[in-house]
Scaffold this active site. Structure first.
Site, PDB file in Angstrom:
ATOM      1  N   CYS A 156       0.870  -1.189  -0.105  1.00  0.00           N
ATOM      2  CA  CYS A 156       0.113  -0.004  -0.076  1.00  0.00           C
ATOM      3  C   CYS A 156       0.915   1.296   0.116  1.00  0.00           C
ATOM      4  O   CYS A 156       0.489   2.499  -0.142  1.00  0.00           O
ATOM      5  CB  CYS A 156      -0.868  -0.033   1.305  1.00  0.00           C
ATOM      6  N   HIS A 177      -3.460   7.395   2.294  1.00  0.00           N
ATOM      7  CA  HIS A 177      -3.567   6.155   1.764  1.00  0.00           C
ATOM      8  C   HIS A 177      -4.814   5.718   2.546  1.00  0.00           C
ATOM      9  O   HIS A 177      -5.248   5.993   3.832  1.00  0.00           O
ATOM     10  CB  HIS A 177      -2.711   4.826   2.323  1.00  0.00           C
ATOM     11  N   ASN A 220     -10.058  -0.142   0.081  1.00  0.00           N
ATOM     12  CA  ASN A 220      -8.713   0.017   0.347  1.00  0.00           C
ATOM     13  C   ASN A 220      -8.133  -0.722  -1.098  1.00  0.00           C
ATOM     14  O   ASN A 220      -8.299  -1.757  -1.573  1.00  0.00           O
ATOM     15  CB  ASN A 220      -8.332  -0.993   1.236  1.00  0.00           C
TER      16      ASN A 220
HETATM   17  O1  UT7 Z   1      -3.659  -1.150   3.649  1.00  0.00           O
HETATM   18  C1  UT7 Z   1      -2.776  -1.503   4.399  1.00  0.00           C
HETATM   19  C2  UT7 Z   1      -2.926  -1.388   5.746  1.00  0.00           C
HETATM   20  N1  UT7 Z   1      -4.243  -2.046   6.387  1.00  0.00           N
HETATM   21  C3  UT7 Z   1      -4.924  -1.254   7.191  1.00  0.00           C
HETATM   22  O2  UT7 Z   1      -4.580  -0.359   7.632  1.00  0.00           O
HETATM   23  C4  UT7 Z   1      -6.069  -1.992   7.916  1.00  0.00           C
HETATM   24  C5  UT7 Z   1      -5.922  -1.977   9.430  1.00  0.00           C
HETATM   25  N2  UT7 Z   1      -6.829  -2.492  10.170  1.00  0.00           N
HETATM   26  C6  UT7 Z   1      -8.240  -2.365  10.015  1.00  0.00           C
HETATM   27  O3  UT7 Z   1      -8.537  -1.144   9.252  1.00  0.00           O
HETATM   28  C7  UT7 Z   1      -9.290  -2.640  11.116  1.00  0.00           C
HETATM   29  O4  UT7 Z   1      -8.630  -3.248  12.082  1.00  0.00           O
HETATM   30  C8  UT7 Z   1     -10.283  -3.577  10.442  1.00  0.00           C
HETATM   31  C9  UT7 Z   1     -11.277  -2.968   9.685  1.00  0.00           C
HETATM   32  C10 UT7 Z   1      -9.465  -4.744   9.687  1.00  0.00           C
HETATM   33  C11 UT7 Z   1     -10.974  -4.465  11.671  1.00  0.00           C
HETATM   34  O5  UT7 Z   1     -11.610  -3.520  12.405  1.00  0.00           O
HETATM   35  P1  UT7 Z   1     -11.516  -3.586  14.140  1.00  0.00           P
HETATM   36  O6  UT7 Z   1     -12.570  -2.476  14.537  1.00  0.00           O
HETATM   37  O7  UT7 Z   1     -10.088  -3.555  14.461  1.00  0.00           O
HETATM   38  O8  UT7 Z   1     -12.217  -4.945  14.240  1.00  0.00           O
HETATM   39  P2  UT7 Z   1     -11.742  -6.267  14.915  1.00  0.00           P
HETATM   40  O9  UT7 Z   1     -10.967  -7.149  14.028  1.00  0.00           O
HETATM   41  O10 UT7 Z   1     -11.294  -6.045  16.260  1.00  0.00           O
HETATM   42  O11 UT7 Z   1     -13.280  -7.036  14.961  1.00  0.00           O
HETATM   43  C12 UT7 Z   1     -14.006  -6.706  16.090  1.00  0.00           C
HETATM   44  C13 UT7 Z   1     -15.189  -7.881  15.831  1.00  0.00           C
HETATM   45  C14 UT7 Z   1     -14.610  -9.199  15.680  1.00  0.00           C
HETATM   46  O12 UT7 Z   1     -15.541 -10.054  16.460  1.00  0.00           O
HETATM   47  P3  UT7 Z   1     -15.335 -10.513  17.841  1.00  0.00           P
HETATM   48  O13 UT7 Z   1     -13.881 -11.300  17.721  1.00  0.00           O
HETATM   49  O14 UT7 Z   1     -15.219  -9.345  18.602  1.00  0.00           O
HETATM   50  O15 UT7 Z   1     -16.235 -11.584  18.131  1.00  0.00           O
HETATM   51  C15 UT7 Z   1     -14.713  -9.677  14.165  1.00  0.00           C
HETATM   52  O16 UT7 Z   1     -14.859 -11.035  14.080  1.00  0.00           O
HETATM   53  O17 UT7 Z   1     -15.898  -7.581  14.463  1.00  0.00           O
HETATM   54  C16 UT7 Z   1     -15.883  -8.998  13.852  1.00  0.00           C
HETATM   55  N3  UT7 Z   1     -15.884  -8.676  12.241  1.00  0.00           N
HETATM   56  C17 UT7 Z   1     -17.162  -8.595  11.687  1.00  0.00           C
HETATM   57  N4  UT7 Z   1     -18.519  -8.612  11.971  1.00  0.00           N
HETATM   58  C18 UT7 Z   1     -19.361  -8.487  11.015  1.00  0.00           C
HETATM   59  C19 UT7 Z   1     -14.975  -8.575  11.452  1.00  0.00           C
HETATM   60  N5  UT7 Z   1     -15.468  -8.467  10.289  1.00  0.00           N
HETATM   61  C20 UT7 Z   1     -16.668  -8.205  10.298  1.00  0.00           C
HETATM   62  C21 UT7 Z   1     -17.576  -8.134   9.308  1.00  0.00           C
HETATM   63  N6  UT7 Z   1     -18.989  -8.281   9.732  1.00  0.00           N
HETATM   64  N7  UT7 Z   1     -17.399  -7.716   7.929  1.00  0.00           N
END
Ligand code: UT7
Length: 351
Positions: free
Chosen positions: A138, A278, A308
């Site tokens: 990225c 980005h 993204n």
């Molecule tokens: O481009 C390169 C760099 N990339 C980035 O900068 C991305 C960086 N990371 C992020 O943007 C975020 O961390 C994510 C969007 C990937 C995830 O968001 P988050 O707020 O950190 O959520 P999380 O991974 O902590 O997940 C929270 C909950 C989880 O459930 P549990 O474990 O709390 O039961 C996930 O399984 O949300 C769940 N979850 C979803 N629920 C419904 C994850 N994806 C989904 C979904 N729909 N699509």
């Protein structure tokens, strides 16, 4: 901390590295044209949810700001998107492909392992130019731009074509709710030419921290783990991301890198005309804005439309801004790409 998170965190070797204080400057270059292209097919959050078990469309929008993304048609690949973006850039600038004497493509989703995507683009555009790919995920566009700028600033290129293009839908498991909704396909291009000594990269840093490489990786398909039927069965050829840790790393690194670059340029955060980050997650952009004490409207964004798009995201949002007429000569743009590697590239560009 839940077990999955503590296990994945334990796999991250160090990641304690401070943001480098190395900053360089490269004046005498200017962007004289921009172009972009996204595939026609729109996939909304609702459509995404229909194909990903457990995926909640509202969750996607609330946690990322993404409402929809573009998906390449079956017959389209990264080079096709790149060619279209380049053609638009050349046409808008009133320039010919024959004028281009250097091509650098930032991508981490090449058409083939070999030849490079840049060579495919060179052939399709009929360029008489050296052509090569830069793989910095990225941060790919920032790496490609800075590389091409060296050629232009030294007089070794009079017109460089710099493209950021990625076809992410091909490398993410479209049934995995944790990653599929985040990514989309697209391409953006800029034309770089000699400028005045007041134009160019007033201050920039390119940096890497491979100790965090496994936070965002595609394990299978390289020379370490060649592609095998077992690897494909277990999905190891797909992109995987330790999202939570990448998020924290990104907010900290981007904020600190911007501060270091601005300090080196002798400018305050309020002197910057526009911030061009980005487009990975609206919450990352908002968190950086908050840490810098800036209003969110100082930051370009289009992540809601495209998700993204990796190396494409910065030139894509830049092209939209140029088309909307919001960038004027003399403006200062703070651009920052970040992602797998880990890598980041931050530039204060005087337009
Ligand atoms: O481009 C390169 C760099 N990339 C980035 O900068 C991305 C960086 N990371 C992020 O943007 C975020 O961390 C994510 C969007 C990937 C995830 O968001 P988050 O707020 O950190 O959520 P999380 O991974 O902590 O997940 C929270 C909950 C989880 O459930 P549990 O474990 O709390 O039961 C996930 O399984 O949300 C769940 N979850 C979803 N629920 C419904 C994850 N994806 C989904 C979904 N729909 N699509």
């Amino acid at each position: 901390m839940d077990e999955t998170v503590s296990q994945s965190a334990a796999n991250i070797p160090r990641l304690g590295r401070n943001v480098t204080r190395r900053v360089n400057s490269l004046m005498g270059v200017q962007i004289i044209g921009t172009g972009s292209y996204v595939p026609e097919l729109v996939r909304t959050n609702q459509q995404m949810a229909e194909q990903c078990p457990g995926c909640d469309p509202d969750w996607i929008e609330q946690r990322t700001g993404i409402r929809e993304r573009r998906i390449a048609a079956e017959e389209e690949s990264t080079s096709d998107l790149a060619v279209r973006a380049a053609q638009y850039a050349l046409a808008k600038a009133g320039l010919y492909a024959s004028d281009v004497d250097l091509l650098v493509v930032g991508t981490f989703t090449p058409d083939y392992q070999c030849p490079s995507t840049a060579c495919l683009v060179q052939d399709r555009l009929g360029l008489d130019a050296p052509a090569f790919d830069v793989q910095a995920a990225c941060s790919g566009f920032m790496y490609a731009l800075t590389t091409a700028a060296q050629y232009v600033a030294t007089g070794n290129s009079r017109l460089a074509l710099v493209i950021g293009a990625d076809c992410n839908s091909r490398i993410v498991d479209q049934t995995d709710r944790s990653i599929a909704p985040l990514f989309g396909d697209g391409a953006g291009a800029v034309l770089l030419a000699p400028g005045t000594m007041q134009q160019g990269l007033k201050a920039y840093q390119l940096a890497s921290d491979g100790s965090g490489g496994m936070m965002l990786d595609r394990k299978a398909g390289g020379t370490r783990f060649p592609l095998t039927p077992e690897a494909i069965r277990s999905g190891e050829h797909y992109l995987q991301m330790d999202g939570r840790n990448v998020f924290k790393w990104a907010v900290r690194t981007v904020t600190e890198s911007i501060e270091v670059v601005l300090e080196s340029a002798g400018l305050s955060r309020h002197d910057v005309s526009l911030y061009v980050l980005h487009q990975a997650n609206q919450r990352i952009i908002d968190a950086v804005a908050e840490k810098l004490g800036l209003a969110p409207d100082r930051f370009l964004n289009n992540v809601h439309k495209y998700g993204n798009t990796s190396a494409a995201s910065i030139p894509l949002v830049l092209d939209e801004a140029c088309s909307a007429g919001v960038i004027d000569r003399g403006d200062t743009l703070l651009m920052c790409g970040f992602g797998a590697g880990l890598t980041w590239g931050t530039s204060l560009l005087v337009w």
